[in-house]
Design a protein around this motif. Structure first.
Motif, PDB file in Angstrom:
ATOM      1  N   ARG A 131      44.246  36.167  50.746  1.00  0.00           N
ATOM      2  CA  ARG A 131      43.403  37.173  50.084  1.00  0.00           C
ATOM      3  C   ARG A 131      43.817  38.600  50.427  1.00  0.00           C
ATOM      4  N   GLN A 146      39.152  41.955  46.962  1.00  0.00           N
ATOM      5  CA  GLN A 146      38.709  41.230  48.154  1.00  0.00           C
ATOM      6  C   GLN A 146      37.190  41.333  48.313  1.00  0.00           C
ATOM      7  N   LEU A 187      35.411  39.051  45.773  1.00  0.00           N
ATOM      8  CA  LEU A 187      35.481  37.650  46.207  1.00  0.00           C
ATOM      9  C   LEU A 187      34.513  37.396  47.360  1.00  0.00           C
ATOM     10  N   VAL A 225      40.393  29.811  48.083  1.00  0.00           N
ATOM     11  CA  VAL A 225      41.428  30.194  47.126  1.00  0.00           C
ATOM     12  C   VAL A 225      42.481  29.094  47.072  1.00  0.00           C
ATOM     13  N   ILE A 261      46.833  32.557  44.310  1.00  0.00           N
ATOM     14  CA  ILE A 261      46.799  33.941  43.832  1.00  0.00           C
ATOM     15  C   ILE A 261      48.168  34.230  43.230  1.00  0.00           C
ATOM     16  N   VAL A 318      43.503  34.969  40.262  1.00  0.00           N
ATOM     17  CA  VAL A 318      43.023  34.188  41.397  1.00  0.00           C
ATOM     18  C   VAL A 318      42.403  32.900  40.873  1.00  0.00           C
TER      19      VAL A 318
END
Length: 149
Positions: free
Chosen positions: A29, A37, A40, A49, A52, A66
């Motif tokens: 991330r 960030q 999320l 995740v 990405i 993402v």
């Protein structure tokens, strides 16, 4: 004429290969802009995740795609602002939907949930759990409705 066609094909192939070299894949991330960030962390705090994709364009800015383990896909622009949130069958977090749109949905589609939202240059496009697609302008005013075939 053949030389011109071959030159064009060579340029296109080179550009495609160069474009692919700009993409980067990660699960970290910290490779996202701080704003992404934060989104999320605020709206998907427990979600893991799965991938990405950092998509660097030759003439445009970088985009971030993402994908979460639960299937949710979120697209961010270069500044880390979301441009698309697709939760498949889950509900898009209410905080990502502006208040006038939430009010309209509560009044007119109270039993349905928003499963996808896209931010466009002209406004917002939403998909509801029953397949109805709604369009709103940038101020959150309703513009049109269509059914998903």
């Amino acid at each position: 004429m053949k030389k011109l066609i071959m030159a064009i094909l060579l340029i296109m192939a080179t550009a495609s290969a160069a474009h692919a070299a700009f993409d980067k894949y990660t699960i970290d991330r910290s490779n996202l802009p701080q704003a992404a960030q934060d989104i999320l962390q605020e709206y998907f705090p427990k979600a893991k995740v799965s991938m990405i994709k950092i998509d660097k364009h030759l003439l445009k800015k970088t985009d971030y795609d993402v994908k979460l383990v639960n299937g949710t896909k979120i697209e961010f622009n270069n500044a880390g602002k979301w441009t698309s949130v697709d939760c498949k069958t889950r509900e898009v977090p209410q905080g990502l939907i502006m208040k006038p749109i939430r009010n309209y949905l509560k009044k007119n589609f109270n039993d349905e949930k928003v499963v996808k939202i896209e931010k466009k240059s002209w406004g917002y496009e939403l998909e509801l759990s029953d397949g109805v697609e709604l369009k709103f302008n940038l101020l959150g005013q309703f513009k049109s409705m269509s059914m998903d075939d």
